[in-house]
Design an enzyme around this catalytic site. Structure first.
Site, PDB file in Angstrom:
ATOM      1  N   HIS A  82       0.845  -1.200   0.000  1.00 14.35           N
ATOM      2  CA  HIS A  82       0.000   0.000   0.000  1.00 14.35           C
ATOM      3  C   HIS A  82       0.874   1.242   0.000  1.00 14.35           C
ATOM      4  O   HIS A  82       1.841   1.334   0.755  1.00 14.35           O
ATOM      5  CB  HIS A  82      -0.916   0.028   1.229  1.00 14.35           C
ATOM      6  CG  HIS A  82      -1.726   1.283   1.299  1.00 14.35           C
ATOM      7  ND1 HIS A  82      -2.864   1.464   0.528  1.00 14.35           N
ATOM      8  CD2 HIS A  82      -1.557   2.435   1.995  1.00 14.35           C
ATOM      9  CE1 HIS A  82      -3.357   2.667   0.767  1.00 14.35           C
ATOM     10  NE2 HIS A  82      -2.580   3.277   1.647  1.00 14.35           N
ATOM     11  N   ASP A 161     -15.261   2.695   7.474  1.00 14.74           N
ATOM     12  CA  ASP A 161     -14.222   3.655   7.076  1.00 14.74           C
ATOM     13  C   ASP A 161     -14.752   4.640   6.041  1.00 14.74           C
ATOM     14  O   ASP A 161     -14.463   5.836   6.093  1.00 14.74           O
ATOM     15  CB  ASP A 161     -12.997   2.916   6.517  1.00 14.74           C
ATOM     16  CG  ASP A 161     -11.967   3.898   5.975  1.00 14.74           C
ATOM     17  OD1 ASP A 161     -11.486   4.728   6.767  1.00 14.74           O
ATOM     18  OD2 ASP A 161     -11.680   3.863   4.772  1.00 14.74           O
ATOM     19  N   ARG A 168     -15.117  12.945   8.351  1.00 13.56           N
ATOM     20  CA  ARG A 168     -13.886  13.624   8.779  1.00 13.56           C
ATOM     21  C   ARG A 168     -13.466  14.671   7.761  1.00 13.56           C
ATOM     22  O   ARG A 168     -12.959  15.732   8.126  1.00 13.56           O
ATOM     23  CB  ARG A 168     -12.764  12.594   8.960  1.00 13.56           C
ATOM     24  CG  ARG A 168     -12.916  11.755  10.222  1.00 13.56           C
ATOM     25  CD  ARG A 168     -11.988  10.543  10.197  1.00 13.56           C
ATOM     26  NE  ARG A 168     -10.618  10.919   9.958  1.00 13.56           N
ATOM     27  CZ  ARG A 168      -9.742  10.204   9.248  1.00 13.56           C
ATOM     28  NH1 ARG A 168     -10.119   9.057   8.689  1.00 13.56           N
ATOM     29  NH2 ARG A 168      -8.512  10.616   9.087  1.00 13.56           N
ATOM     30  N   SER A 183      -7.803   4.152   9.317  1.00 13.38           N
ATOM     31  CA  SER A 183      -8.496   4.191   8.017  1.00 13.38           C
ATOM     32  C   SER A 183      -7.766   3.311   6.998  1.00 13.38           C
ATOM     33  O   SER A 183      -8.365   2.461   6.335  1.00 13.38           O
ATOM     34  CB  SER A 183      -8.571   5.637   7.518  1.00 13.38           C
ATOM     35  OG  SER A 183      -9.097   5.679   6.214  1.00 13.38           O
ATOM     36  N   LYS A 187      -8.782  -1.205   5.896  1.00 19.37           N
ATOM     37  CA  LYS A 187      -9.000  -1.722   4.531  1.00 19.37           C
ATOM     38  C   LYS A 187      -7.976  -2.812   4.205  1.00 19.37           C
ATOM     39  O   LYS A 187      -8.297  -3.816   3.574  1.00 19.37           O
ATOM     40  CB  LYS A 187      -8.923  -0.577   3.509  1.00 19.37           C
ATOM     41  CG  LYS A 187     -10.060   0.422   3.640  1.00 19.37           C
ATOM     42  CD  LYS A 187     -10.107   1.378   2.475  1.00 19.37           C
ATOM     43  CE  LYS A 187      -9.033   2.423   2.494  1.00 19.37           C
ATOM     44  NZ  LYS A 187      -9.311   3.568   3.375  1.00 19.37           N
TER      45      LYS A 187
END
Length: 433
Positions: A82, A161, A168, A183, A187
């Site tokens: 990621h 999320d 947010r 967050s 995932k």
């Protein structure tokens, strides 16, 4: 249990229990807690911060708020990567075929872009007829058969999320370490990987502008992943200027293809080797990072990594010929050189401004409904530290609309700064967590 009591406890600096966090996430996801109460809790968290235990429990509650992907049907250790994102970040396009060509299965979920430039899925759609709309069965079958598949995130993945992030975003509570880490990691944990390698960006084009903040985020995410039983590592890498030279969807695909042929830009090549080496060690395909790098160099040298990209494109309905004949990729009708306004060294590039130029050309999304022009973008010829003569080309802009190009060019030139002295060189990879 009452939401009011949870808000007050956090407002007063108390530590929320696993049960309180589960109550909040489960009932907010079901629509039984109103946005105004969740906004109050987010602001309390923003000011009072969260402990390590709270951050972990929040992440797990969000991960388990929807579908937890079971990838046990895929043979071998599943390693995910990621990136926290940036301008010109086409890493997955080159990295995943390299790793898959070394025999490590890649089962990846990616998103579309909103803002600066496209996401991984938008870029992949530069291949004619390519589709990321796979069923979970097709996704797993492709990974077992050819070693690689990338699909769009399902709506059922960490739905808490999605709701929380949207809230947010409009309540000025995005910028909190625990909320950012939970967050991202909710995932990743829901996606079912055994090991996760993170690329945390820092600099003007990154979410974390300061290096110490990027390291703090990397440490927070690595701790969460390890507490959840995953093998974790993170690299903190530079995003003070665009990654590589290409910014824009099909142009970035072309640069990834060049990199798989051993002809990529130095910074991008360094990054894919570093992340790929981490992935191969995490997936137990190599014992050391040096051994892993040697494996990656081999699949670039013998063409296996490029062929793996072609196999992957074909398996998802795309035209594999476009990997070997890049004239089949979307191409803008017009191009124009952007001349340097003065002589000197490039001392600074305001990275996110280059992303905004691509957006102005049509290469990104202003809203979720925007249609991306996959052919437009910018190829940089001069980056920080390069010497340039007045009138020499800083970049080539590819466009289909003259008015958009004129506005983008004006903005582009403001993003570059020059000096008479060569700026000090800085490390591209800042460190590892």
């Amino acid at each position: 249990m009452r939401m009011y009591d949870i808000i007050m406890k956090k407002r007063n600096g108390g530590e929320l229990s696993k049960e309180e966090l589960r109550f909040f996430i489960e009932n907010y996801t079901k629509g039984e807690i109103p946005d105004y109460q969740v906004s109050a809790l987010m602001m309390a968290i923003y000011f009072q911060k969260m402990s390590e235990a709270e951050t972990f429990e929040l992440t797990m509650a969000m991960a388990e708020s929807g579908e937890m992907l079971d990838l046990s049907g895929i043979q071998g250790i599943k390693v995910d990567k990621h990136s926290t994102g940036g301008v010109g970040d086409k890493t997955s396009l080159a990295l995943t075929p390299m790793v898959a060509a070394c025999g490590l299965p890649v089962a990846k979920m990616s998103g579309r872009g909103l803002g600066h430039t496209g996401g991984t899925i938008d870029k992949l759609e530069s291949f004619p007829r390519f589709s990321t709309s796979l069923t979970t069965e097709q996704f797993m079958e492709n990974v077992n058969r050819i070693g690689i598949a990338i699909m769009g995130q399902t709506a059922d993945l960490a739905p808490a999320d999605k709701k929380l992030y949207a809230l947010r975003d409009v309540t000025a509570t995005v910028d909190n370490l625990s909320l950012i880490a939970s967050s991202i990691m909710s995932k990743k944990l829901a996606s079912g990987a055994d090991a996760i390698v993170l690329d945390v960006k820092t600099g003007s084009g990154a979410f974390m502008k300061k290096e110490e903040d990027a390291f703090a985020l990397a440490e927070e995410m690595v701790k969460i992943g390890r507490s959840a039983g995953r093998t974790m590592s993170a690299l903190v890498t530079d995003m003070d200027q665009p990654l590589g030279n290409a910014v824009g969807n099909s142009l970035e695909v072309l640069e990834a293809i060049n990199t798989l042929q051993g002809k990529g830009p130095a910074d991008f090549t360094e990054l894919v080797y570093a992340l790929g080496s981490e992935m191969l060690v995490a997936g137990k395909k190599a014992n050391t990072l040096a051994e892993a790098k040697g494996m990656l160099e081999e699949v670039i040298g013998n063409g296996n990594a490029l062929e793996k990209l072609a196999e992957f494109v074909a398996a998802q309905g795309g035209d594999r010929n476009a990997v070997y004949d890049t004239s089949l990729l979307p191409k803008a009708k017009e191009s124009e050189e952007i001349p340097a306004p003065q002589e000197g060294y490039v001392s600074k590039i305001v990275c996110d401004e280059i992303g905004s130029c691509c957006l102005m050309l049509g290469g990104g999304r202003e809203t979720k409904e925007s249609v991306i022009d996959l052919s437009v973008g910018i190829i940089l010829h001069k980056k920080v530290g390069d010497c340039v003569k007045a009138g020499e080309s800083l970049a080539t802009m590819y466009y289909n609309d003259q008015a958009k190009a004129d506005a983008a060019m004006e903005r582009f030139l403001k993003a570059y700064s020059f000096s008479s002295q060569e700026p000090p060189k800085t490390a591209f990879i800042k460190g590892k967590v």
